[in-house]
Design an enzyme around this catalytic site. Structure first.
Site, PDB file in Angstrom:
ATOM      1  N   CYS A 279       1.019  -1.343  -0.019  1.00 16.68           N
ATOM      2  CA  CYS A 279       0.131  -0.019   0.171  1.00 16.68           C
ATOM      3  C   CYS A 279       0.723   1.280  -0.054  1.00 16.68           C
ATOM      4  CB  CYS A 279      -0.965  -0.042   0.989  1.00 16.68           C
ATOM      5  SG  CYS A 279      -0.304  -0.511   2.698  1.00 16.68           S
TER       6      CYS A 279
ATOM      7  N   HIS B 249      18.843   0.878  -3.227  1.00 17.54           N
ATOM      8  CA  HIS B 249      17.574   1.159  -3.075  1.00 17.54           C
ATOM      9  C   HIS B 249      16.722   0.047  -2.469  1.00 17.54           C
ATOM     10  CE1 HIS B 249      13.731   3.323  -2.939  1.00 17.54           C
ATOM     11  NE2 HIS B 249      13.127   2.192  -3.636  1.00 17.54           N
TER      12      HIS B 249
END
Lengths: 424, 276
Positions: free
Chosen positions: A52, A100
């Site tokens: 989400c 990342h």
């Protein structure tokens, strides 16, 4: 492998508003999007993460293919124009992509830094990709490394150990008082939204029973139903206080509704079992002097905020340590990749050396007629030794740390010097 | 030969206990699970060495080695160590080992600082009751010492929760509930043993001196200690005393134990004043 690069594209909670994230075309589980990704040309391996708070695609692609545009089109679908999504999308290459990914896995890029959920989501996403055979040697290695980085961060720093929201802080405190929340009973005084949220957390962490006391019984009944609890009127408050363990108060009352002297006599009937009061109402519902009673603990909204602030400071300190671990591991992985890139070049070089020596031997040996088989063997050995001696230093140079940052350039240069076949 | 082994053993007990304490302390700061497991193994090693030391003294002295100050304190350290190790098999209380290993080390250092000479046993005291009475009493002290450590941890944790200054100890100490259960368990066990110790002592006294009870200072103080603990256990059962009060009482009770062990010997004298 030459001609390959790692690419990571995505959007997350930091720079993309929820309205945009909602529109992304990936709401239907992993199966379909992964199949759609498979149709993009130039992708060797790919993986997709959708939570989400973020959507990210990690691929290993052919160098020459312009997959970036294809991927962003895939990500945003037709809903959002390229001009619009440019400001949301981040796109990392090679080392940056690795870094990342490790940051995400270690929960350093999360909305609540240090939360533990993300690693499970990562594993789930990877499982889908692996099952559909979308990953290969590079992504497999990369993902497993990401998991182990996350584990290392978790065991070597205390990043996940402190609560950084009010609800979590309340749970943490309750745990230090009661040990476990298992079978603990919760009383909500006031049936507002905050009380509901707190109760949700408490029940989610094992609390057994929820009793709701409210001025209007109707609202109390509604809320109680949600937690399979029961509702009582405010006049039954003292009776309830003998039974429950954790009290969350959030009424809109203008003054104190529960005084120290009200609770003191109750402690005897409770046989001194601890009481934990959480006062999230402003103005406060509960008498601050309650905290002076033995086995009674009172935290108001400011106290909880202080705990949160304290934990945040602690967590930031730990996050610095965690980033260092991520940096270190990303560097190690980069070295591994670089090693992977030079392996075929070294093999090609050795092959060429062998070819040259074989060629020369074929030319020379027929002319040396008087050689015994033993002497012939020696000559062959000598030729092979010259080649391998000569190639030793260049190979060492290729593997060496020097100009590591330009390893691709180095490989290209190397290939042209020795006139090795062009990479495909 | 035996006495050389004996002093070598005591040296290694000291060393191993010291290492265990240091490891437990480091663990307390950095909370690395690996370190805790190692520290625990070393503490177990210390427990075994202590047992060997006591056995070796038994052979040299020819009677249970609990008749001098040195022996009594060593026995005390031994009982704390083994009470903790046995306790640990049933419950786990976070970071309890750090406190226990420090207490054990302190006791051993006290033992090291007094004379290690052997004392001949008065003929009247040569009886099977000596090992029975002494070891039951010392085991009782071991469990009461655990309750004492638990009480200190409880007070620290309670202070942090009440004052809302959640600092260094908050995350490192166990929950109040766990500490209260520890208090209850150790006090009950310790109290039963203490009672047995007093009973066996008085039976032995009847045999040796002809009277069950003669208000010797040590006897008096044992009784005071016993009443302190009895009162607390009574209050817990009837009025539900727990938490801070129980923790304070565990500490007060243990101070009485320490006074019975040392204060009486040095200040008041009496038939129990061995090894002066």
């Amino acid at each position: 492998m030459a001609g390959e690069r790692i690419l990571l594209l995505g959007v997350n909670h930091k720079n993309t508003p929820l309205e945009v994230r909602e529109k992304l075309a990936l709401s239907s589980g992993y199966e379909e999007p992964l199949q759609a990704l498979g149709k993009i040309e130039g992708l060797r391996e790919y993986y997709l993460l959708s939570t989400c708070n973020r959507v990210e695609i990690l691929v290993s692609a052919n160098d020459d293919a312009d997959v970036e545009r294809e991927l962003s089109r895939f990500l945003f679908g037709e809903a959002i124009s390229p001009e619009q999504y440019k400001k949301y999308l981040y796109c990392y290459h090679n080392e940056e992509a690795i870094h990342h990914l490790f940051m995400v896995a270690a929960s350093l890029d999360s909305m609540i830094v240090g939360e533990a959920q993300i690693l499970g989501q990562l594993k789930e996403a990877y499982r889908w990709s692996a099952e559909q055979k979308c990953t290969g040697p590079i992504l497999n290695k990369l993902m497993h490394k990401a998991f182990s980085v996350a584990k290392r961060v978790r065991s070597e720093t205390r990043i996940g150990s402190s609560a950084v929201s009010i609800s979590y802080a309340a749970i943490e405190l309750a745990r230090k008082i009661f040990g476990s929340l298992e079978n603990k009973r919760v009383l909500l005084i006031g049936a507002g939204e905050m009380a509901e949220l707190a109760a949700e957390h408490l029940v989610g962490n094992g609390a057994k029973d929820v009793v709701v006391a409210n001025r209007t019984l109707e609202r109390a009944l509604d809320l109680a139903k949600r937690f399979n609890g029961h509702a009582v009127g405010l006049d039954e408050l003292f009776e309830q206080l003998e039974q429950v363990d954790i009290i969350v108060s959030s009424t809109g009352a203008p003054g104190i509704i529960l005084h120290k002297d009200d609770v003191k006599p109750l402690m005897r009937n409770r046989r001194n079992k601890p009481l934990f009061f959480i006062d999230i109402a402003v103005p406060r519902d509960l008498d601050p002097a309650l905290n002076d009673l033995d086995n009674v603990y009172l935290y108001d909204i400011d106290d909880l905020n202080n705990v949160v602030e304290l934990n945040k400071a602690e967590r930031d300190k730990e996050a610095v340590k965690a980033s260092r671990i991520v940096d270190e591991e990303a560097l190690k992985f980069k070295d591994w990749l670089a090693g992977l890139a030079i392996t075929p070049t070294i093999a090609a070089l050795r092959e060429k050396g062998n070819k040259v020596s074989m060629m020369e031997l074929e030319r020379t040996l027929p002319r040396l007629k008087n050689l015994t088989p033993k002497e012939q063997k020696s000559v062959e050995k000598m030729a092979a030794a010259i080649v391998s001696r000569l190639l030793h230093d260049p190979v060492v140079f290729l593997k060496s740390e020097s100009c590591k940052d330009q390893s691709e350039m180095k490989v290209d240069f190397f290939r042209s010097i020795f006139d090795l076949e062009k990479k495909e | 030969m035996l006495s050389e082994i004996n002093s070598l053993l005591f040296g290694s007990v000291l060393l191993v206990s010291f290492v265990a304490s240091v490891l437990y302390l480091v663990f307390f700061f950095n909370q690395k699970e690996k370190l805790r497991r190692l520290a625990r193994k070393i503490l177990l090693g210390s427990g075994i060495l202590q047992s060997l030391y006591i056995i070796s003294r038994y052979f040299i002295a020819g009677h249970t080695p609990i008749t001098s100050q040195h022996e009594a304190v060593t026995f005390f350290a031994w009982s704390v160590t083994w009470a903790y190790l046995s306790f640990h098999w049933r419950y786990s209380v976070k970071n309890f080992g750090t406190f226990i290993s420090l207490l054990v080390l302190i006791l051993l250092l006290i033992a090291a600082s007094v004379s290690r000479a052997f004392h001949p046993l008065a003929p009247a005291l040569q009886s099977l009751w000596l090992p029975v009475h002494a070891s039951i009493s010392v085991m009782a002290y071991g469990f009461l010492a655990l309750a004492f450590c638990g009480g200190i941890m409880y007070l620290i944790q309670e202070w942090e929760l009440k004052s809302k200054r959640l600092g260094f100890f908050f995350s490192r100490l166990p929950s109040l509930d766990a500490l209260d259960q520890l208090n209850n368990h150790c006090l009950t066990t310790g109290f039963v043993l203490l009672t047995l110790g007093i009973i066996t002592g008085s039976v032995w006294a009847r045999q040796a001196w002809g009277a069950y009870w003669q208000w010797d200072p040590k006897e008096t103080w044992s009784l005071i200690t016993w009443f302190l603990y009895a009162a607390q256990i009574h209050q817990r059962l009837t009025a539900g005393w727990r938490g801070k009060r129980a923790a304070v009482m565990a500490i007060v009770g243990f101070c009485a134990v320490l006074f019975t062990l040392w204060g009486v010997t040095f200040l008041l004298g009496g038939v129990h004043s061995y090894g002066r």
